[in-house]
Write an enzyme that holds these catalytic residues in place. Structure first.
Site, PDB file in Angstrom:
ATOM      1  N   ILE A  39       0.808  -1.222   0.000  1.00  0.00           N
ATOM      2  CA  ILE A  39       0.000   0.000   0.000  1.00  0.00           C
ATOM      3  C   ILE A  39       0.843   1.275   0.000  1.00  0.00           C
ATOM      4  CG2 ILE A  39      -2.007  -1.098   1.057  1.00  0.00           C
ATOM      5  CD1 ILE A  39      -1.206   0.222   3.712  1.00  0.00           C
ATOM      6  N   ALA A  62      -1.110  -2.166   8.949  1.00  0.00           N
ATOM      7  CA  ALA A  62      -0.448  -1.236   9.862  1.00  0.00           C
ATOM      8  C   ALA A  62       0.872  -1.821  10.344  1.00  0.00           C
ATOM      9  CB  ALA A  62      -1.340  -0.934  11.065  1.00  0.00           C
ATOM     10  N   THR A  64       2.559  -2.433  13.556  1.00  0.00           N
ATOM     11  CA  THR A  64       2.035  -2.487  14.928  1.00  0.00           C
ATOM     12  C   THR A  64       3.059  -2.935  15.959  1.00  0.00           C
ATOM     13  OG1 THR A  64       1.204  -4.732  14.526  1.00  0.00           O
ATOM     14  CG2 THR A  64      -0.326  -2.906  14.138  1.00  0.00           C
ATOM     15  N   THR A 103      -5.855   4.055  16.399  1.00  0.00           N
ATOM     16  CA  THR A 103      -5.533   3.480  17.698  1.00  0.00           C
ATOM     17  C   THR A 103      -5.697   4.457  18.855  1.00  0.00           C
ATOM     18  OG1 THR A 103      -3.674   2.537  18.972  1.00  0.00           O
ATOM     19  CG2 THR A 103      -3.122   4.116  17.276  1.00  0.00           C
ATOM     20  N   TYR A 127       5.114   4.775  17.547  1.00  0.00           N
ATOM     21  CA  TYR A 127       3.967   4.106  16.924  1.00  0.00           C
ATOM     22  C   TYR A 127       2.755   5.037  16.934  1.00  0.00           C
ATOM     23  CZ  TYR A 127      -0.232   1.184  16.764  1.00  0.00           C
ATOM     24  OH  TYR A 127      -1.482   0.675  16.478  1.00  0.00           O
ATOM     25  N   LYS A 131       0.710   6.770  13.720  1.00  0.00           N
ATOM     26  CA  LYS A 131      -0.719   6.567  13.495  1.00  0.00           C
ATOM     27  C   LYS A 131      -1.465   7.898  13.455  1.00  0.00           C
ATOM     28  CE  LYS A 131      -2.722   3.188  13.242  1.00  0.00           C
ATOM     29  NZ  LYS A 131      -3.117   2.391  12.032  1.00  0.00           N
ATOM     30  N   TRP A 153      -6.647  -2.275  22.343  1.00  0.00           N
ATOM     31  CA  TRP A 153      -6.458  -3.590  22.973  1.00  0.00           C
ATOM     32  C   TRP A 153      -7.103  -4.711  22.161  1.00  0.00           C
ATOM     33  CZ3 TRP A 153      -6.695  -3.501  29.031  1.00  0.00           C
ATOM     34  CH2 TRP A 153      -5.939  -2.411  29.518  1.00  0.00           C
TER      35      TRP A 153
END
Length: 294
Positions: A39, A62, A64, A103, A127, A131, A153
């Site tokens: 992507i 993503a 992560t 997130t 992170y 995001k 979570w």
């Protein structure tokens, strides 16, 4: 018939969407992973969208690895921000919808009440910063009929997650120490996947809207672990510890509870309690269904 591109389809959320495909006969799914569609490659994604007549992109892809992102911020930014910019640009140019998953890490975790979508963001780790940058890129390009969903979570019967880690450790050890001063709400990826597919035909907005989604209820990681062991009848001594006793490269929010009133009101969404969804997930882990088809 909606032609839906699902990126990151081998992750937790992407896998749950794939598992639901047969229940949504009005959707045709094109499920991809990094090997099939990068992507961050604008040309490749643009050609894919045009070739298959894509109407909606659900971006589950993503970076992560929260702790690794501290030393790999460029890589995290490429996937979590620059690639999102590409998707938003393509959505704009092609007149299609983009559903992007974000997130709770965009917040600093210093709140005293559940975060609303309008609360100030202030990520404390690389992170979270990547995001948030992705959110801002999407909001800047502002493709119509598109939304951002912040969640927290996440757990599932697919992939690697806290639930599976606790099941493994609970069977390997007699004692565990789990953090109790980080509070949030677990999110069953299966519930989020179904919500996304249910609201897709209803998304009609001129500007990008941000929504929160997690399961109902609140707990700490300690409470989460204790509940997993209780449901599974695993006997183990679990001790609560503070975050400072388990230092990690990335700083995590101490408070990650999300207010879901906006998405519930906009789309009449009913959200299950996290313990109920955890029980469903554990049943799937213990009794895996027929392998999903790509």
């Amino acid at each position: 018939m909606l032609n839906i591109l699902v990126t990151g389809s081998k992750g937790q959320l992407g896998s749950e969407i794939r598992a639901l495909k047969v229940q949504y006969q009005n959707f045709k799914f094109y499920c991809t992973n990094y090997e099939q569609l990068d992507i961050s490659n604008f040309t490749a994604v643009n050609e894919f969208v045009k070739s298959f007549g894509i109407n909606v992109i659900i971006n589950c892809a993503a970076y992560t690895a929260v702790d690794k992102a501290e030393n790999e911020s460029t890589k995290a930014n490429e996937v979590n921000n620059l690639a999102v910019f590409n998707l938003a640009r393509i959505a704009n140019d092609s007149g299609i919808s983009l559903i992007h998953i974000s997130t709770d890490y965009v917040y600093d975790g210093m709140a005293y009440r559940p975060y609303t979508e309008d609360d100030d963001t202030n990520p404390k780790c690389e992170y979270g910063k990547s995001k948030l940058a992705g959110e801002k890129s999407m909001l800047e390009l502002n493709p119509p009929n598109s939304i951002i969903i912040r969640t927290s979570w996440v757990f599932s019967s697919y992939g690697s997650n806290f639930v599976k880690t606790m099941l493994r450790l609970g069977r390997e050890r007699n004692q565990l120490s789990i953090i109790f001063d980080q509070v949030g709400t677990p999110t069953y990826a299966g519930d989020l996947a179904r919500t996304i597919l249910d609201i897709l035909p209803k998304i009609k907005n001129d500007t990008v809207e941000v929504y929160h989604y997690s399961n109902e209820g609140v707990c700490s990681w300690f409470d989460f672990a204790k509940t997993i062991f209780s449901i599974e009848n695993i006997t183990i001594d679990v001790s609560p510890i503070e975050t400072k006793e388990y230092p990690t490269p990335a700083k995590r929010p101490h408070y990650s509870v999300l207010n879901k009133q906006k998405i519930k009101k906009a789309y009449q969404v009913e959200i299950p309690y996290w313990k109920d969804s955890l029980a469903v997930c554990l049943m799937k882990i213990n009794n895996p269904s027929t392998p999903i088809l790509i």
